[in-house]
Design an enzyme around this catalytic site. Sequence first.
Site, mmCIF file in Angstrom:
data_model
loop_
_atom_site.group_PDB
_atom_site.id
_atom_site.type_symbol
_atom_site.label_atom_id
_atom_site.label_comp_id
_atom_site.label_asym_id
_atom_site.label_seq_id
_atom_site.Cartn_x
_atom_site.Cartn_y
_atom_site.Cartn_z
ATOM 1 N N MET B 12 0.858 -1.155 0.000
ATOM 2 C CA MET B 12 0.000 0.000 0.000
ATOM 3 C C MET B 12 0.898 1.209 0.000
ATOM 4 O O MET B 12 1.443 1.562 1.022
ATOM 5 C CB MET B 12 -0.910 -0.018 1.228
ATOM 6 C CG MET B 12 -1.760 -1.255 1.231
ATOM 7 S SD MET B 12 -2.724 -1.352 2.733
ATOM 8 C CE MET B 12 -1.429 -1.501 3.932
ATOM 9 N N GLY B 13 1.132 1.823 -1.139
ATOM 10 C CA GLY B 13 1.967 3.019 -1.219
ATOM 11 C C GLY B 13 1.500 3.951 -0.137
ATOM 12 O O GLY B 13 2.195 4.197 0.819
ATOM 13 N N THR B 14 0.329 4.382 -0.251
ATOM 14 C CA THR B 14 -0.448 4.946 0.854
ATOM 15 C C THR B 14 -0.150 6.346 1.345
ATOM 16 O O THR B 14 1.000 6.806 1.382
ATOM 17 C CB THR B 14 -0.310 4.041 2.105
ATOM 18 O OG1 THR B 14 -0.732 2.750 1.761
ATOM 19 C CG2 THR B 14 -1.167 4.523 3.245
ATOM 20 N N THR B 15 -1.281 6.952 1.761
ATOM 21 C CA THR B 15 -1.167 8.092 2.662
ATOM 22 C C THR B 15 -2.095 7.780 3.816
ATOM 23 O O THR B 15 -3.277 7.512 3.621
ATOM 24 C CB THR B 15 -1.664 9.374 1.974
ATOM 25 O OG1 THR B 15 -0.975 9.528 0.755
ATOM 26 C CG2 THR B 15 -1.446 10.562 2.872
ATOM 27 N N GLY B 144 2.900 8.826 0.780
ATOM 28 C CA GLY B 144 2.329 10.144 0.510
ATOM 29 C C GLY B 144 2.566 11.149 1.623
ATOM 30 O O GLY B 144 2.413 12.350 1.427
#
Lengths: 249, 233
Positions: B12-15, B144
Amino acid sequence: MGSIGTGYDLSVTTFSPDGRVFQIEYATKAVDNSGTVIGIKCKDGIVLGVEKLIASKMLLEGSNRRIHAVHNHAGMAVAGLAADGRQIVARAKSEATSYENTYGEPIPIKELCERVASYVHLCTLYWWLRPFGSGVILGGYDRDGPQLYMVEPSGVAYRYFGTAIGKGRQAAKTEIEKLKLSEMTCREGVVEVAKIIYGVHDEAKDKAFELEMSWICDESKKQHQKVPADLLEEAKEAAKAAQEDMDAD
Amino acid sequence: MDMDWINAPHSMGTTIIGVTYNGGTVLGADSRTSTGMYVANRASDKITQLTDNVYLCRSGSAADSQVVSDYVRYFLHQHIIQLGQPATVKVTANLIRLLSYNNKNTLETGLIVGGWDKYEGGSIYSVPLGGTMLQLPFAIGGSGSSYLYGFLDQAWKDGMSKEEAEALVVKCVSLAIARDGASGGVVRTVVINSEGVTRNFYPGDKLPLWHEELPLRNSLLEEASSEAEPMHA
């Protein structure tokens, strides 16, 4: 006054026909014959006090402590067989630190009591173990406020406003019931506990005794500690004075 | 042909973000789960429930973060039964960080624990990669989050209301989505306070546009089947 349980009292894994486990009752007798131990919950904390009967003049004053710190925020006063009591305290310390390591907060006193009670009870379930010959009064201060518990050799534990075990427990409990605990601070409670212990001490039957007291309250910053020396002296003086008043009547 | 992304682990690259306000906590996250360059799930839910009053924002390896949250949910459940009252956010965070720290060589997950309990009110704990645990008034994580440090230095203030806090969270996640390729999709928020838990959902068309982004268009299928305008130069 219990009856003897001839034949049914040899093992803690034997019930008597009337549903009693005599070994546990005998263990309780060991507690009943020990010096009085008192605990009270005041409005801002807990006070623990012990009538420490001195077996010999050769013993160093302040040694053979009967009140132990289990953790910063909890203390335990033991009655009965001293070595058994030491084991219970050791287990309580271990439970307290392991809980804190896992959950990141000081062990709630209720939880600590349940763990100690469960351990004491464990030793009443197997024939190769004997029950603990000691009872403990556990006092602590957690995020839900000050709490007082008592664990008996049977493994039963209840929460109390005030309680006593040992020789003078009947008289002590009567005195405690007269106190207005919810209005009392620990500072006042220390003096009251001292008075009660001096009051129930039997001069005739027992020799000298040493008064050991601890508290855990707002004034002690919610940490379990010995009652400060000056307050202890003040309490002892008040107790002795109260005794003289009674004797004078 | 370079098809590494087919077998790449789900990440999950995610922010993710958690913010305390006067009376509770707001957690927020994007919804993109990627395997390499492919978006495996464009509407994932990265905010996981651990108990009635404590939730977890997950970032990094999807598998690792799911396993950690499953273990902690299990331990917490038993703890609550034993204790006889709801768990605190602090205890939850400690359980999370013990797993994170003791398995630091195998796990790759950054977590934000947020919730409400009667002793501390709303609180947030950040448990990043190595397994440290830090209590903060607000926390950010995921790829992020790099783009949010400066923004929050300026925009964060103490004592926000619930509405202000949630608006800030949504703004933060949408800013990060705009700049971070590994974050995208929708913005999900969870508000936790003494009254309970509220989940909110902000699809793309409800988010503000930043930096000359193009407005959201409906799917190409819809475009193709309707009278499409010629493409502009």
